[in-house]
Scaffold this active site. Structure first.
Site, PDB file in Angstrom:
ATOM      1  N   HIS A  78      21.948   9.673 -36.757  1.00  0.00           N
ATOM      2  CA  HIS A  78      21.279   9.473 -38.182  1.00  0.00           C
ATOM      3  C   HIS A  78      22.381   8.423 -38.820  1.00  0.00           C
ATOM      4  CE1 HIS A  78      18.206   9.474 -41.357  1.00  0.00           C
ATOM      5  NE2 HIS A  78      19.634   8.318 -41.469  1.00  0.00           N
ATOM      6  N   THR A 113      16.172  16.022 -44.742  1.00  0.00           N
ATOM      7  CA  THR A 113      16.180  16.131 -43.680  1.00  0.00           C
ATOM      8  C   THR A 113      14.619  14.659 -43.660  1.00  0.00           C
ATOM      9  OG1 THR A 113      15.521  16.247 -41.365  1.00  0.00           O
ATOM     10  CG2 THR A 113      14.767  17.290 -42.857  1.00  0.00           C
ATOM     11  N   THR A 114      15.080  13.796 -42.852  1.00  0.00           N
ATOM     12  CA  THR A 114      13.773  13.142 -42.627  1.00  0.00           C
ATOM     13  C   THR A 114      12.467  13.366 -43.110  1.00  0.00           C
ATOM     14  OG1 THR A 114      15.067  11.731 -40.808  1.00  0.00           O
ATOM     15  CG2 THR A 114      13.193  11.153 -41.518  1.00  0.00           C
ATOM     16  N   GLU A 124       8.203   6.951 -31.903  1.00  0.00           N
ATOM     17  CA  GLU A 124       8.917   8.229 -32.321  1.00  0.00           C
ATOM     18  C   GLU A 124       7.667   9.146 -32.372  1.00  0.00           C
ATOM     19  OE1 GLU A 124      12.634   9.366 -32.502  1.00  0.00           O
ATOM     20  OE2 GLU A 124      11.621  11.358 -33.195  1.00  0.00           O
ATOM     21  N   ARG A 176      27.052  10.803 -44.974  1.00  0.00           N
ATOM     22  CA  ARG A 176      26.028  12.752 -45.112  1.00  0.00           C
ATOM     23  C   ARG A 176      27.058  13.594 -43.846  1.00  0.00           C
ATOM     24  NH1 ARG A 176      20.300  14.389 -46.320  1.00  0.00           N
ATOM     25  NH2 ARG A 176      20.615  13.219 -47.494  1.00  0.00           N
ATOM     26  N   HIS A 177      26.676  12.888 -43.389  1.00  0.00           N
ATOM     27  CA  HIS A 177      26.920  13.668 -41.909  1.00  0.00           C
ATOM     28  C   HIS A 177      28.498  13.151 -40.558  1.00  0.00           C
ATOM     29  CE1 HIS A 177      22.953  12.436 -40.818  1.00  0.00           C
ATOM     30  NE2 HIS A 177      22.629  13.479 -41.205  1.00  0.00           N
ATOM     31  N   ASN A 185      20.285  15.431 -30.427  1.00  0.00           N
ATOM     32  CA  ASN A 185      20.605  15.315 -31.950  1.00  0.00           C
ATOM     33  C   ASN A 185      21.557  15.893 -32.426  1.00  0.00           C
ATOM     34  OD1 ASN A 185      21.179  14.414 -34.647  1.00  0.00           O
ATOM     35  ND2 ASN A 185      19.372  13.450 -35.307  1.00  0.00           N
ATOM     36  N   ARG A 216      33.901  21.026 -44.277  1.00  0.00           N
ATOM     37  CA  ARG A 216      35.189  20.972 -44.216  1.00  0.00           C
ATOM     38  C   ARG A 216      35.983  19.858 -44.747  1.00  0.00           C
ATOM     39  NH1 ARG A 216      38.262  25.983 -43.814  1.00  0.00           N
ATOM     40  NH2 ARG A 216      36.944  26.980 -45.112  1.00  0.00           N
ATOM     41  N   HIS A 221      11.131  15.887 -34.011  1.00  0.00           N
ATOM     42  CA  HIS A 221      11.262  16.403 -35.347  1.00  0.00           C
ATOM     43  C   HIS A 221      10.336  18.076 -35.878  1.00  0.00           C
ATOM     44  CE1 HIS A 221      12.404  16.578 -39.847  1.00  0.00           C
ATOM     45  NE2 HIS A 221      13.008  15.830 -39.546  1.00  0.00           N
ATOM     46  N   GLY A 222      11.483  19.185 -35.584  1.00  0.00           N
ATOM     47  CA  GLY A 222      11.370  20.430 -35.759  1.00  0.00           C
ATOM     48  C   GLY A 222      11.051  21.144 -34.625  1.00  0.00           C
ATOM     49  N   ARG A 231      23.167   7.221 -41.890  1.00  0.00           N
ATOM     50  CA  ARG A 231      22.895   7.373 -42.999  1.00  0.00           C
ATOM     51  C   ARG A 231      23.363   6.375 -43.929  1.00  0.00           C
ATOM     52  NH1 ARG A 231      18.688  12.106 -43.900  1.00  0.00           N
ATOM     53  NH2 ARG A 231      18.554  10.881 -45.685  1.00  0.00           N
ATOM     54  N   GLU A 276      19.477   6.690 -34.882  1.00  0.00           N
ATOM     55  CA  GLU A 276      18.847   6.236 -35.989  1.00  0.00           C
ATOM     56  C   GLU A 276      19.064   6.232 -37.223  1.00  0.00           C
ATOM     57  OE1 GLU A 276      17.012  10.358 -34.837  1.00  0.00           O
ATOM     58  OE2 GLU A 276      16.500  10.346 -37.652  1.00  0.00           O
ATOM     59  N   ASP A 331      24.071  15.325 -35.270  1.00  0.00           N
ATOM     60  CA  ASP A 331      24.076  15.116 -36.688  1.00  0.00           C
ATOM     61  C   ASP A 331      24.816  16.001 -37.306  1.00  0.00           C
ATOM     62  OD1 ASP A 331      23.209  12.565 -36.375  1.00  0.00           O
ATOM     63  OD2 ASP A 331      21.263  13.048 -37.460  1.00  0.00           O
ATOM     64  N   HIS A 332      23.910  17.576 -36.779  1.00  0.00           N
ATOM     65  CA  HIS A 332      24.615  18.794 -37.171  1.00  0.00           C
ATOM     66  C   HIS A 332      25.766  19.253 -37.253  1.00  0.00           C
ATOM     67  CE1 HIS A 332      20.765  19.560 -39.027  1.00  0.00           C
ATOM     68  NE2 HIS A 332      20.332  20.491 -38.454  1.00  0.00           N
ATOM     69  N   GLY A 362      17.413  18.504 -32.483  1.00  0.00           N
ATOM     70  CA  GLY A 362      18.110  18.598 -33.383  1.00  0.00           C
ATOM     71  C   GLY A 362      18.336  20.034 -33.506  1.00  0.00           C
ATOM     72  N   HIS A 363      17.875  20.410 -34.718  1.00  0.00           N
ATOM     73  CA  HIS A 363      18.705  21.564 -35.163  1.00  0.00           C
ATOM     74  C   HIS A 363      18.085  22.550 -34.415  1.00  0.00           C
ATOM     75  CE1 HIS A 363      18.550  24.030 -38.991  1.00  0.00           C
ATOM     76  NE2 HIS A 363      17.929  24.987 -38.605  1.00  0.00           N
TER      77      HIS A 363
HETATM   78  N1  PXP Z   1      13.425  12.195 -34.713  1.00  0.00           N
HETATM   79  C1  PXP Z   1      13.807  12.089 -36.181  1.00  0.00           C
HETATM   80  C2  PXP Z   1      13.321  10.795 -36.341  1.00  0.00           C
HETATM   81  C3  PXP Z   1      14.218  12.526 -37.366  1.00  0.00           C
HETATM   82  O1  PXP Z   1      15.215  11.969 -38.446  1.00  0.00           O
HETATM   83  C4  PXP Z   1      15.650  14.232 -36.641  1.00  0.00           C
HETATM   84  C5  PXP Z   1      15.724  14.848 -37.584  1.00  0.00           C
HETATM   85  O2  PXP Z   1      16.999  13.971 -37.999  1.00  0.00           O
HETATM   86  C6  PXP Z   1      14.765  14.746 -35.619  1.00  0.00           C
HETATM   87  C7  PXP Z   1      13.944  14.049 -34.615  1.00  0.00           C
HETATM   88  C8  PXP Z   1      15.026  15.554 -35.208  1.00  0.00           C
HETATM   89  O3  PXP Z   1      14.600  16.952 -35.746  1.00  0.00           O
HETATM   90  P1  PXP Z   1      14.866  18.304 -35.598  1.00  0.00           P
HETATM   91  O4  PXP Z   1      16.357  18.444 -35.888  1.00  0.00           O
HETATM   92  O5  PXP Z   1      14.309  18.933 -36.613  1.00  0.00           O
HETATM   93  O6  PXP Z   1      14.974  18.971 -34.007  1.00  0.00           O
END
Ligand code: PXP
Length: 241
Positions: free
Chosen positions: A43, A100-101, A151, A49-50, A7, A18, A191-192, A45, A70, A9-10, A213-214
């Protein structure tokens, strides 16, 4: 072997901080693919926002693996997805104030709306994944309304405060994976997930793909994006059960 989707997004979050044109999530997606990622997730949104509309249009043209969009199930975003035709969409709950979600979709509570969205996506040949908590009722309803994938939300597992809590959240995920498999669904998870807790989830052999992602972006700040992706890939492939 389990696949890893990244992911990006970040990367867009940093750019938007910026208000200029770098770093570019499109460029980052290419680096992730070169490092071995099997897919790119973004994602779009409603508040933009990103990720921006420009990003998804360019990603649609440049991603060589698989583009997973997403999105919340809002009409404006549905229209964009139907035109864009990503390789798949993942429907998530979306709240404006969240960082975040937060939780999984309430598929049972929104059965009618979600089944309509799935039917519209299917008519456009776009497979749909539903992001849900590891809950048998949500899983069975997802299968009944025609989702191709679920998922499984790994957020509570990732947020566990001690080994006991982590074990019990892991068991819920493992059971949910079996339930989804029996219901005929294809299974992703995410996620996470990070460099400490991913290997155990990746070892669940019925999961096709992880969405991360993160943790990868955070590590990329120190070691570079190519290496951060390669290290996560190595973790994903070290054990299979
Ligand atoms: N899956 C879904 C559905 C999400 O919304 C996210 C966060 O955007 C992720 C996975 C990835 O999560 P993380 O950034 O914590 O790895």
């Amino acid at each position: 072997m389990i696949k890893l989707a990244i992911n990006v997004d970040h990367v867009a979050t940093l750019r938007q901080a910026r208000g200029i044109d770098e770093p570019d999530p499109v460029f980052a997606a290419g680096i992730c693919e070169l490092a071995g990622a099997a897919g790119i997730v973004v994602h779009l949104r409603e508040d933009r926002r990103h990720i921006q509309d420009r990003d998804i249009m360019l990603l649609r043209q440049t991603v060589k693996t698989k583009l997973n969009l997403e999105m919340g199930a809002a009409e404006e975003i549905i229209q964009i997805a139907l035109q864009l035709k990503p390789d798949m969409v993942t429907l998530v709950p979306e709240k404006r104030a969240e960082l975040t979600t937060e939780g999984g979709l309430d598929v049972i509570g929104q059965e009618k709306h979600l089944s309509d969205v799935i039917a519209r996506m299917k008519a456009a040949e776009i497979p749909v994944s539903l992001f849900i908590d590891p809950d048998a009722g949500q899983i069975r309803t997802s299968a009944r309304i025609g989702a191709t994938f679920v998922e499984i939300h790994t957020g509570r597992y990732s947020d566990a405060q001690n080994a006991k809590e982590e074990d019990s959240e892991f068991s819920l995920i493992a059971e949910a994976v079996d339930t989804a498999h029996e219901a005929g669904l294809r299974i992703n998870a995410g996620h996470g997930l990070n460099y400490r807790n991913t290997a155990r989830i990746a070892a669940l052999s019925k999961i096709e793909e992880l969405s991360i992602g993160h943790a990868v972006m955070a590590r990329a700040i120190y070691v570079g994006l190519d290496q951060a992706v390669r290290e996560m890939l190595a973790l994903c492939s070290c054990i299979t059960i």
